[in-house]
Design a protein around this motif. Sequence first.
Motif, PDB file in Angstrom:
ATOM      1  N   GLY A 221      38.514  34.451  31.766  1.00  0.00           N
ATOM      2  CA  GLY A 221      37.641  33.470  32.406  1.00  0.00           C
ATOM      3  C   GLY A 221      38.215  32.841  33.649  1.00  0.00           C
ATOM      4  O   GLY A 221      37.600  31.945  34.238  1.00  0.00           O
ATOM      5  N   LYS A 222      39.373  33.292  34.112  1.00  0.00           N
ATOM      6  CA  LYS A 222      40.015  32.693  35.281  1.00  0.00           C
ATOM      7  C   LYS A 222      39.150  32.838  36.533  1.00  0.00           C
ATOM      8  O   LYS A 222      38.937  31.875  37.273  1.00  0.00           O
ATOM      9  CB  LYS A 222      41.394  33.334  35.538  1.00  0.00           C
ATOM     10  CG  LYS A 222      42.351  33.306  34.380  1.00  0.00           C
ATOM     11  CD  LYS A 222      43.731  33.780  34.765  1.00  0.00           C
ATOM     12  CE  LYS A 222      43.773  35.162  35.364  1.00  0.00           C
ATOM     13  NZ  LYS A 222      43.382  36.236  34.431  1.00  0.00           N
ATOM     14  N   THR A 223      38.654  34.055  36.767  1.00  0.00           N
ATOM     15  CA  THR A 223      37.877  34.306  37.982  1.00  0.00           C
ATOM     16  C   THR A 223      36.532  33.589  37.942  1.00  0.00           C
ATOM     17  O   THR A 223      36.059  33.092  38.973  1.00  0.00           O
ATOM     18  CB  THR A 223      37.685  35.817  38.184  1.00  0.00           C
ATOM     19  OG1 THR A 223      38.969  36.438  38.309  1.00  0.00           O
ATOM     20  CG2 THR A 223      36.867  36.102  39.429  1.00  0.00           C
ATOM     21  N   VAL A 224      35.901  33.509  36.779  1.00  0.00           N
ATOM     22  CA  VAL A 224      34.640  32.771  36.661  1.00  0.00           C
ATOM     23  C   VAL A 224      34.862  31.305  37.009  1.00  0.00           C
ATOM     24  O   VAL A 224      34.048  30.683  37.714  1.00  0.00           O
ATOM     25  CB  VAL A 224      34.059  32.911  35.239  1.00  0.00           C
ATOM     26  CG1 VAL A 224      32.872  31.972  35.043  1.00  0.00           C
ATOM     27  CG2 VAL A 224      33.635  34.345  34.975  1.00  0.00           C
ATOM     28  N   THR A 225      35.976  30.744  36.539  1.00  0.00           N
ATOM     29  CA  THR A 225      36.310  29.352  36.863  1.00  0.00           C
ATOM     30  C   THR A 225      36.472  29.186  38.370  1.00  0.00           C
ATOM     31  O   THR A 225      35.928  28.250  38.974  1.00  0.00           O
ATOM     32  CB  THR A 225      37.607  28.937  36.147  1.00  0.00           C
ATOM     33  OG1 THR A 225      37.455  29.130  34.736  1.00  0.00           O
ATOM     34  CG2 THR A 225      37.934  27.482  36.420  1.00  0.00           C
ATOM     35  N   MET A 226      37.230  30.102  38.996  1.00  0.00           N
ATOM     36  CA  MET A 226      37.474  30.022  40.438  1.00  0.00           C
ATOM     37  C   MET A 226      36.169  30.145  41.228  1.00  0.00           C
ATOM     38  O   MET A 226      35.916  29.371  42.155  1.00  0.00           O
ATOM     39  CB  MET A 226      38.451  31.130  40.839  1.00  0.00           C
ATOM     40  CG  MET A 226      38.752  31.218  42.327  1.00  0.00           C
ATOM     41  SD  MET A 226      37.667  32.410  43.176  1.00  0.00           S
ATOM     42  CE  MET A 226      38.263  33.951  42.506  1.00  0.00           C
TER      43      MET A 226
END
Length: 566
Positions: free
Chosen positions: A46-51
């Motif tokens: 979920g790192k990229t979705v957060t970014m």
Amino acid sequence: MNPLLDIRDLCIGFDAYGQHRRVLHNVDLHVNEGERVSLIGQSGSGKTVTMRTIIGTLPMPPGKVEQGSIYYNGQSLLDLNKQDRNRLKGIGISIVLQDPMLSFNPVLTIGRQMDDVIRYGDLRLRNSRSRADRRTHMIETLNKVQLRDGGRVLDSYPMMLSGGMRQRVLIGMALLNKPRLLIADEPGTALDVTTQDEILALLNRLVVEEGLSLLLITHNLGVVREMADRVYVMERGHIVETGTRDEIFDAPQHAYTRELMAAVPPLYGDGVKTTEHEGTQPIVDVASVSKDFETRSGWLNRVTGSFRAVNDVSLTVQQGDIFGIAGESGSGKTTLAKIIMGLTAPTKGAVQIDGRSLDGFAGTQEFRKLIQIVYQNPGSSLNPRRTVGDQLAVPLKFTGFDKPSINRRISELLDLVELPQNYSAMYPHELSGGQKQRVAIARALSVNPKILVLDEPTSALDVLVQSTVIDLLHDLRREFDLTYIFISHDLSLMRNFCNRVAVMLRGEVVETGPVAEIFDTPGHPYTRALLSAIPVISPEEDALKPIVSKEERAAVLATSTELEDT
């Protein structure tokens, strides 16, 4: 003090194919003024979705903010209209993406692309600078990111710059309109260790000198230990642990955090895994091999000179070896591998595979059954329009298998790489990165080769997936008595995977020998410089690394050019 970036109780869901799936669950995260915060986790966490939600590039629909808030400098980002949200990009919040080459337009000069960024910022800030003033500002910004010949860089195209220079330019572009928050998404993944070390040092310096706040998104825990003040650990869309850097690395509390730490291959210490093998039968013999390439220019594409990519290389790989070839980008590793694979002919010298010269042998069906390759990025090496079964069948069709034999062999190959049989009908986009790499390995094994050339096979994978792929490669080697030629700039992985290593610099092998000898007592200054630049996750490993000053490293690496690397 109010945080510069404050994410509270954020939930994101996606609607696709008539189904709803929540991918972020009650995420809380904040970044204070002048703070360096890292968000870590494996691919798909979920790192990229957060970014993308922070910077406003998450596609909505199918994405949807189900609840929560994001505040930047006290202002709610989710309540802004599109025009006001866009105004913050590059001015309040800037981003540095993972692969700098994909961030540039290849047909426009660096100066044109940087100028577009400044004019966009001037429009938003209602400023108006002359062309000369904008060029002066671009050169000053390039100086900040340690590119001294700014005028020459501005007049260059992206392909004319080395990987480290492109990453520096990308950071400079992010700084052009003086943002307060810089988001760096895997800024060193595509770079070799020495260049990555320089980029990380640059980011650290800019945080202090420019008054930036930094949100670093990565799965490289060694980088996190060198960069972060605080760390958030994300698993399947949940923040499972947060704390200061020392709290996370010295005493991780959550099982997932401990699993991530355990998957990082150690450079030194008791945790190092050794691959023991003493071969007596040479299977690859490279004797005094050199390779020259012509340089051409002008509308008529005339030959203007040549350069030597591989220079008088001699090495021997024994049956059953895991032979590592290390070195920075441009050192000649891939060119040497292509020569061994018979994909390009050497200018001089000779190569023997399993006792036979490549002359007249390379390219034959018998040769292709002997040696195969696994490429770096499985997403690029697999055909997106073919199913897994179709792609495994291709080499079998060209090596004399009939249809019933092909179907049986595909089932065997999926079992070998521990994938379910129904994956045969799937397409690459339906698989994870690790599953795609398993398919690539299965395809290479389809014709029962003796030798596998592994060209950065795990560099695109996070540490947990990398660990499973490496375990699979070990199992396959033991079962089929395979020989591996492992090309990488990940020296920590090489230390734990290979039994012998050759270090290349400017097309030459400067050092070769058993892994323990090369890593524990490196004899060449270049090897020492490489080892000193590797980010590690413990003070104990730091203490065991070679001590090389910045001045000494710069002197050793001075021979690696920048613009001349074209």
